[in-house]
Motif scaffolding. Structure first.
Motif, PDB file in Angstrom:
ATOM      1  N   PHE A   1      26.314  56.392 -73.281  1.00  0.00           N
ATOM      2  CA  PHE A   1      26.552  55.322 -72.317  1.00  0.00           C
ATOM      3  C   PHE A   1      26.926  53.982 -72.936  1.00  0.00           C
ATOM      4  O   PHE A   1      27.023  52.979 -72.231  1.00  0.00           O
ATOM      5  N   VAL A   2      27.157  53.982 -74.250  1.00  0.00           N
ATOM      6  CA  VAL A   2      27.732  52.806 -74.911  1.00  0.00           C
ATOM      7  C   VAL A   2      28.987  53.241 -75.664  1.00  0.00           C
ATOM      8  O   VAL A   2      30.092  52.868 -75.306  1.00  0.00           O
TER       9      VAL A   2
ATOM     10  N   ARG B   1      28.520  47.100 -72.321  1.00  0.00           N
ATOM     11  CA  ARG B   1      27.443  48.076 -72.455  1.00  0.00           C
ATOM     12  C   ARG B   1      26.639  47.844 -73.740  1.00  0.00           C
ATOM     13  O   ARG B   1      25.432  48.029 -73.750  1.00  0.00           O
TER      14      ARG B   1
ATOM     15  N   PHE C   1      22.735  47.426 -73.705  1.00  0.00           N
ATOM     16  CA  PHE C   1      21.944  48.402 -74.445  1.00  0.00           C
ATOM     17  C   PHE C   1      21.086  47.741 -75.520  1.00  0.00           C
ATOM     18  O   PHE C   1      19.917  48.115 -75.698  1.00  0.00           O
TER      19      PHE C   1
ATOM     20  N   PHE D   1      24.370  51.681 -65.468  1.00  0.00           N
ATOM     21  CA  PHE D   1      24.422  51.878 -66.914  1.00  0.00           C
ATOM     22  C   PHE D   1      24.518  53.357 -67.282  1.00  0.00           C
ATOM     23  O   PHE D   1      25.197  53.709 -68.236  1.00  0.00           O
TER      24      PHE D   1
ATOM     25  N   HIS E   1      29.536  56.512 -65.642  1.00  0.00           N
ATOM     26  CA  HIS E   1      30.820  56.091 -66.208  1.00  0.00           C
ATOM     27  C   HIS E   1      31.703  55.592 -65.068  1.00  0.00           C
ATOM     28  O   HIS E   1      32.844  56.010 -64.914  1.00  0.00           O
TER      29      HIS E   1
ATOM     30  N   ALA F   1      31.859  47.259 -65.126  1.00  0.00           N
ATOM     31  CA  ALA F   1      30.864  47.353 -66.197  1.00  0.00           C
ATOM     32  C   ALA F   1      29.471  47.161 -65.610  1.00  0.00           C
ATOM     33  O   ALA F   1      29.308  46.454 -64.609  1.00  0.00           O
TER      34      ALA F   1
ATOM     35  N   VAL G   1      20.516  47.378 -67.038  1.00  0.00           N
ATOM     36  CA  VAL G   1      20.007  48.743 -67.027  1.00  0.00           C
ATOM     37  C   VAL G   1      18.760  48.733 -66.149  1.00  0.00           C
ATOM     38  O   VAL G   1      17.946  47.817 -66.231  1.00  0.00           O
TER      39      VAL G   1
END
Length: 163
Positions: free
Chosen positions: A28-29, A38, A42, A67, A70, A75, A79
């Protein structure tokens, strides 16, 4: 292991899926759209997670929100996390530990205040509280479209990070 998205979906298959912090970062980053934003979210989450686990080592983290998708249209701003704690985990904390934890969770305000400069939206759920556990399970399973409208008949998955 985090499962693959199904078909053309931009969200996880329904259910609670085990994940490590490193797996979340990779999926997810590194491998997600809007990687620069992200990374910021993160890094705040990783630091926040480390603070929580230093105080409550047996905490479990249900991780969700934009978060862990996709979404192609935006964006993630933060989170979303529910920290699953045993009642004794909280009851046995010293005053100093309680003071360290207090600012680490979202305050609904007004004004609403989220930890880590708004990059983490965090809540506590006591393990064993069936009603609250079911609430968070349903809440984190909800799929919202780009207009923030609930997609009826659709549920998504979310992640659990354990010690």
């Amino acid at each position: 292991m985090i499962p693959a998205f199904e078909d053309e979906a931009w969200y996880l298959p329904q259910g609670l899926h085990a994940a490590t912090i490193d797996e979340i970062e990779e999926r997810f980053v590194v491998a997600a759209p809007f990687a620069d934003r992200r990374r910021i979210v993160f890094d705040a989450f990783r630091l926040w997670h480390g603070i929580i686990t230093s105080v409550v080592p047996d905490a479990r983290f249900w991780v969700d929100g934009g978060f862990v998708t996709h979404k192609p249209w935006a964006a993630p701003s933060d989170v979303d996390v529910t920290v699953m704690l045993r009642p004794d985990d909280l009851n046995n904390l010293s005053d100093e530990q309680q003071q360290r934890l207090d600012p680490m969770f979202t305050k609904n305000g007004p004004p609403r205040q989220q930890p880590m400069s708004g990059l983490v939206d965090a809540f506590i759920c006591l393990r064993g509280d069936i009603d609250k556990t079911l609430y968070w399970r349903e809440h984190w399973s909800t799929v919202l479209d780009q207009n923030r409208v609930k997609l009826a008949g659709t549920q998504k998955g979310f992640l659990e990070v354990r010690p």
